[in-house]
Design a protein around this motif. Sequence first.
Motif, PDB file in Angstrom:
ATOM      1  N   ILE A   2     -23.519 -39.175 -23.830  1.00  0.00           N
ATOM      2  CA  ILE A   2     -24.357 -38.266 -23.494  1.00  0.00           C
ATOM      3  C   ILE A   2     -25.830 -38.902 -23.986  1.00  0.00           C
ATOM      4  N   ARG A   3     -25.659 -39.621 -24.138  1.00  0.00           N
ATOM      5  CA  ARG A   3     -26.893 -40.960 -24.515  1.00  0.00           C
ATOM      6  C   ARG A   3     -27.046 -41.965 -22.844  1.00  0.00           C
ATOM      7  N   ALA A   4     -28.474 -41.853 -22.916  1.00  0.00           N
ATOM      8  CA  ALA A   4     -29.514 -42.793 -22.630  1.00  0.00           C
ATOM      9  C   ALA A   4     -30.038 -43.684 -22.589  1.00  0.00           C
ATOM     10  N   PRO A   5     -31.161 -44.570 -21.731  1.00  0.00           N
ATOM     11  CA  PRO A   5     -32.029 -45.474 -22.660  1.00  0.00           C
ATOM     12  C   PRO A   5     -33.529 -44.891 -22.853  1.00  0.00           C
ATOM     13  N   HIS A   6     -33.662 -43.662 -22.108  1.00  0.00           N
ATOM     14  CA  HIS A   6     -34.658 -42.339 -22.175  1.00  0.00           C
ATOM     15  C   HIS A   6     -34.122 -40.922 -22.142  1.00  0.00           C
ATOM     16  N   PRO A   7     -34.872 -40.418 -22.688  1.00  0.00           N
ATOM     17  CA  PRO A   7     -34.672 -39.252 -22.691  1.00  0.00           C
ATOM     18  C   PRO A   7     -34.430 -38.452 -21.396  1.00  0.00           C
ATOM     19  N   ILE A   8     -33.419 -37.323 -20.448  1.00  0.00           N
ATOM     20  CA  ILE A   8     -33.020 -37.086 -19.549  1.00  0.00           C
ATOM     21  C   ILE A   8     -32.895 -35.796 -19.588  1.00  0.00           C
ATOM     22  N   VAL A   9     -33.616 -35.424 -18.619  1.00  0.00           N
ATOM     23  CA  VAL A   9     -32.917 -33.601 -17.988  1.00  0.00           C
ATOM     24  C   VAL A   9     -32.614 -33.430 -17.006  1.00  0.00           C
ATOM     25  N   HIS A  10     -30.878 -33.123 -17.335  1.00  0.00           N
ATOM     26  CA  HIS A  10     -30.770 -33.598 -15.096  1.00  0.00           C
ATOM     27  C   HIS A  10     -30.371 -31.834 -15.336  1.00  0.00           C
ATOM     28  N   LEU A  11     -30.482 -31.270 -14.166  1.00  0.00           N
ATOM     29  CA  LEU A  11     -30.347 -30.248 -13.537  1.00  0.00           C
ATOM     30  C   LEU A  11     -29.428 -30.544 -12.541  1.00  0.00           C
ATOM     31  N   LEU A  12     -28.664 -29.384 -12.555  1.00  0.00           N
ATOM     32  CA  LEU A  12     -27.290 -29.094 -11.597  1.00  0.00           C
ATOM     33  C   LEU A  12     -27.504 -27.826 -10.223  1.00  0.00           C
ATOM     34  N   ARG A  13     -27.206 -27.562  -9.422  1.00  0.00           N
ATOM     35  CA  ARG A  13     -27.237 -26.892  -9.076  1.00  0.00           C
ATOM     36  C   ARG A  13     -25.986 -26.027  -9.466  1.00  0.00           C
ATOM     37  N   GLU A  14     -25.984 -24.689 -10.086  1.00  0.00           N
ATOM     38  CA  GLU A  14     -24.677 -23.999 -10.352  1.00  0.00           C
ATOM     39  C   GLU A  14     -23.022 -24.381  -9.358  1.00  0.00           C
ATOM     40  N   ALA A  15     -23.808 -23.835  -8.233  1.00  0.00           N
ATOM     41  CA  ALA A  15     -22.488 -23.570  -7.445  1.00  0.00           C
ATOM     42  C   ALA A  15     -22.031 -24.986  -6.954  1.00  0.00           C
ATOM     43  N   ASP A  16     -22.969 -26.291  -7.120  1.00  0.00           N
ATOM     44  CA  ASP A  16     -22.217 -27.229  -6.415  1.00  0.00           C
ATOM     45  C   ASP A  16     -21.118 -28.359  -7.291  1.00  0.00           C
ATOM     46  N   VAL A  17     -21.646 -27.456  -9.148  1.00  0.00           N
ATOM     47  CA  VAL A  17     -21.050 -27.940 -10.115  1.00  0.00           C
ATOM     48  C   VAL A  17     -19.143 -27.316  -9.561  1.00  0.00           C
TER      49      VAL A  17
END
Length: 140
Positions: free
Chosen positions: A90-105
Amino acid sequence: AEEAARLLRGLNPEAGDKPDDFPETTLVVLDERWGFVAEWRDLVRFSWRLQSEAILERGFAADLQLVLFHPRAVHSAYAEGPPDAADFSIRAPHPIVHLLREADVLRAVRSYEGADQIPSRNKARLRARGLEVCQARLAG
């Protein structure tokens, strides 16, 4: 207190009231120098506001999902214990918010047998590689 709502509106200014108006997935890379995301817990607190102000209040609770990444993210809610290579999932070089559509998940999870095991397999692989390797790869 409007940052969260502005962020979601900024992702798709023409978005209507339907989740299909949003892209399937969106990565929002934030500047770590911004105080509201400087530390992992800051990003988590910001995500609560994003969830509340931009998702729940707009009626998207069942439609959008948030996933967070941060250079110092940890799985432990209290950030206790020795460093763990699994935290690099859950780490990345920068803070990231990943938004996903629930239906696609949900569609992706249903189409991949064993999808529920992905997080534990990823953690095991990272632990097998070791903390030093994970740190070096993130540092680039």
